[in-house]
Design a protein around this motif. Structure first.
Motif, PDB file in Angstrom:
ATOM      1  N   LEU A 223      52.611 -35.380  91.670  1.00 52.90           N
ATOM      2  CA  LEU A 223      53.138 -36.515  92.550  1.00 52.90           C
ATOM      3  C   LEU A 223      53.924 -37.320  91.584  1.00 52.90           C
ATOM      4  CD1 LEU A 223      50.167 -37.736  94.713  1.00 52.90           C
ATOM      5  CD2 LEU A 223      52.084 -35.978  95.124  1.00 52.90           C
ATOM      6  N   GLU A 224      55.383 -37.318  91.591  1.00 56.66           N
ATOM      7  CA  GLU A 224      56.289 -37.695  90.856  1.00 56.66           C
ATOM      8  C   GLU A 224      57.160 -38.890  91.356  1.00 56.66           C
ATOM      9  OE1 GLU A 224      57.924 -38.517  87.925  1.00 56.66           O
ATOM     10  OE2 GLU A 224      58.312 -36.249  87.396  1.00 56.66           O
ATOM     11  N   ALA A 225      57.193 -39.942  90.822  1.00 63.36           N
ATOM     12  CA  ALA A 225      58.150 -41.158  91.269  1.00 63.36           C
ATOM     13  C   ALA A 225      59.291 -40.903  90.438  1.00 63.36           C
ATOM     14  CB  ALA A 225      57.524 -42.596  90.767  1.00 63.36           C
ATOM     15  N   GLY A 226      59.514 -39.997  89.456  1.00 59.02           N
ATOM     16  CA  GLY A 226      60.770 -40.072  88.567  1.00 59.02           C
ATOM     17  C   GLY A 226      60.482 -40.583  87.140  1.00 59.02           C
ATOM     18  N   SER A 227      61.096 -40.221  86.199  1.00 54.19           N
ATOM     19  CA  SER A 227      61.071 -40.867  84.834  1.00 54.19           C
ATOM     20  C   SER A 227      61.837 -42.130  84.850  1.00 54.19           C
ATOM     21  CB  SER A 227      61.709 -39.966  83.976  1.00 54.19           C
ATOM     22  OG  SER A 227      61.278 -40.264  82.646  1.00 54.19           O
ATOM     23  N   GLY A 228      61.032 -43.090  84.421  1.00 57.14           N
ATOM     24  CA  GLY A 228      61.653 -44.476  84.521  1.00 57.14           C
ATOM     25  C   GLY A 228      61.605 -45.189  85.922  1.00 57.14           C
ATOM     26  N   ALA A 229      60.617 -44.566  86.723  1.00 54.18           N
ATOM     27  CA  ALA A 229      60.907 -45.071  88.225  1.00 54.18           C
ATOM     28  C   ALA A 229      60.292 -46.594  88.288  1.00 54.18           C
ATOM     29  CB  ALA A 229      59.855 -44.417  88.864  1.00 54.18           C
TER      30      ALA A 229
ATOM     31  N   GLY B 205      55.601 -40.627  86.525  1.00 59.20           N
ATOM     32  CA  GLY B 205      56.821 -41.506  86.625  1.00 59.20           C
ATOM     33  C   GLY B 205      56.428 -43.093  86.910  1.00 59.20           C
ATOM     34  N   GLY B 206      56.951 -43.878  85.685  1.00 60.79           N
ATOM     35  CA  GLY B 206      56.967 -45.237  86.090  1.00 60.79           C
ATOM     36  C   GLY B 206      55.695 -45.788  85.401  1.00 60.79           C
ATOM     37  N   ILE B 207      54.598 -45.024  84.961  1.00 63.80           N
ATOM     38  CA  ILE B 207      53.473 -45.801  84.679  1.00 63.80           C
ATOM     39  C   ILE B 207      53.606 -46.348  83.332  1.00 63.80           C
ATOM     40  CG2 ILE B 207      51.029 -45.014  84.089  1.00 63.80           C
ATOM     41  CD1 ILE B 207      51.210 -42.801  86.356  1.00 63.80           C
TER      42      ILE B 207
ATOM     43  N   THR C 252      52.614 -39.901  80.966  1.00 64.67           N
ATOM     44  CA  THR C 252      53.469 -41.026  80.634  1.00 64.67           C
ATOM     45  C   THR C 252      54.714 -40.494  79.798  1.00 64.67           C
ATOM     46  OG1 THR C 252      52.217 -41.672  78.746  1.00 64.67           O
ATOM     47  CG2 THR C 252      51.713 -42.737  80.734  1.00 64.67           C
ATOM     48  N   GLY C 253      55.922 -40.935  79.897  1.00 58.14           N
ATOM     49  CA  GLY C 253      56.760 -40.557  79.000  1.00 58.14           C
ATOM     50  C   GLY C 253      57.692 -41.847  78.415  1.00 58.14           C
ATOM     51  N   ASN C 254      58.500 -42.643  79.142  1.00 58.21           N
ATOM     52  CA  ASN C 254      59.284 -43.596  78.872  1.00 58.21           C
ATOM     53  C   ASN C 254      58.611 -44.581  77.832  1.00 58.21           C
ATOM     54  OD1 ASN C 254      62.073 -44.347  79.809  1.00 58.21           O
ATOM     55  ND2 ASN C 254      61.395 -43.030  81.342  1.00 58.21           N
TER      56      ASN C 254
HETATM   57  C1  1GP Z   1      58.571 -37.966  84.422  1.00 56.85           C
HETATM   58  O1  1GP Z   1      56.551 -38.347  85.311  1.00 56.85           O
HETATM   59  C2  1GP Z   1      57.162 -38.105  84.183  1.00 56.85           C
HETATM   60  O2  1GP Z   1      58.797 -36.925  85.032  1.00 56.85           O
HETATM   61  C3  1GP Z   1      57.004 -39.427  83.232  1.00 56.85           C
HETATM   62  O3  1GP Z   1      57.661 -40.487  83.761  1.00 56.85           O
HETATM   63  O4  1GP Z   1      58.903 -41.331  81.770  1.00 56.85           O
HETATM   64  O5  1GP Z   1      58.350 -42.843  83.788  1.00 56.85           O
HETATM   65  O6  1GP Z   1      56.828 -42.090  82.183  1.00 56.85           O
HETATM   66  P1  1GP Z   1      57.931 -41.848  83.080  1.00 56.85           P
END
Ligand code: 1GP
Length: 247
Positions: free
Chosen positions: A173-179, A203-205, A224-226
């Motif tokens: 379940l993906e909100a998109g990176s940096g959501a 996405g956005g956590i 988590t990414g961003n």
């Molecule tokens: C994106 O779900 C990942 O595909 C991670 O998102 O970079 O917002 O943490 P963030």
């Protein structure tokens, strides 16, 4: 042991798993290796490596360098067919089931499957669902698909169940990176009650608290990414890991 089985074991032992996403396009090589090392030492359960584009070249070389500093599995989270390497432990074999773009439902997969077979890396069949996050994300733009509206729980539930009936093994379940807004705990709760596939939420956590709320709602894995990209903070990684690991 397969990486999929390792994921299941992580959930059995720790309650849920924590994955750190490394986007090779967004960090310099030294920063990537620093982050990989800290994630591995700080309690992350796997590294995801991937990008919507992959402008930087030489994924093979990068994965070998990551392997030299990290002891946790390396899993490719591909944005497209260019992102396959024999030096990963597994690859999320994604189908973008929230969208209706045949290329991302089955086209890229047909082209990728023989390469994955030849490389001998483990494919993990994953139903990838984009959920609206409040603004256009790279994943939406690049895939030319529309996300599921964030309050349409019924559509998300039916899509998740279809993935299960199609034999997929994970849901993302993906909100998109940096959501702007991560996928809501309410949607995760509804989907988790309705379908039995393990859920990855990403996405956005940005905070350990947001991660924990999503695990409590039924997510089996948090990505988590961003939040770690500008700040390779070993303490923050440990806080995320302990917020996700409830046991
Ligand atoms: C994106 O779900 C990942 O595909 C991670 O998102 O970079 O917002 O943490 P963030």
């Amino acid at each position: 042991m397969s990486i999929y089985q390792y994921f299941r074991d992580v959930v059995d032992e720790k309650g849920a798993g924590y994955f750190v996403l490394i986007d090779p396009d967004r960090l310099a090589r030294e920063a990537i290796l620093d982050l990989a090392e800290k994630a591995s030492a700080g309690g992350a359960d796997a590294l995801f490596v991937g990008s919507s584009l992959l402008l930087s070249s030489d994924l093979d070389d990068l994965l070998l360098a990551i392997r030299a500093v990290a002891t946790i599995p390396i899993v490719i989270f591909p944005g497209n067919i260019m992102q396959i390497s024999r030096h990963a432990d597994a690859i999320l074999f994604l189908s973008l089931i929230s969208g209706r773009n045949p290329n991302f439902l089955i086209g890229e997969q047909v082209r990728a499957a023989p390469i994955i077979r030849q490389y001998g890396i483990e494919p993990i069949s994953t139903g990838y669902m984009l959920i609206d996050s409040g603004r256009l994300t790279s994943a939406e733009f690049m895939s030319n698909t529309r996300p599921i509206p964030r309050d349409k729980h019924d559509i998300a539930k039916a899509t998740a169940l279809a993935a299960e009936y199609l034999g997929m093994r994970l849901l993302y379940l993906e909100a998109g990176s940096g959501a702007q807004n991560p996928v809501s705990p309410e949607m995760i709760r509804e989907v988790a009650k309705y379908a039995s596939l393990p859920i990855i939420a990403g996405g956005g956590i940005r905070t350990p608290q947001q991660a924990r709320e999503r695990v409590q709602a039924g997510a089996s894995f948090i990505v988590t990414g961003n939040v770690l990209e500008n700040n390779h903070d070993g303490n923050l990684i440990r806080e995320f890991a302990s917020a996700v690991h409830s046991r």
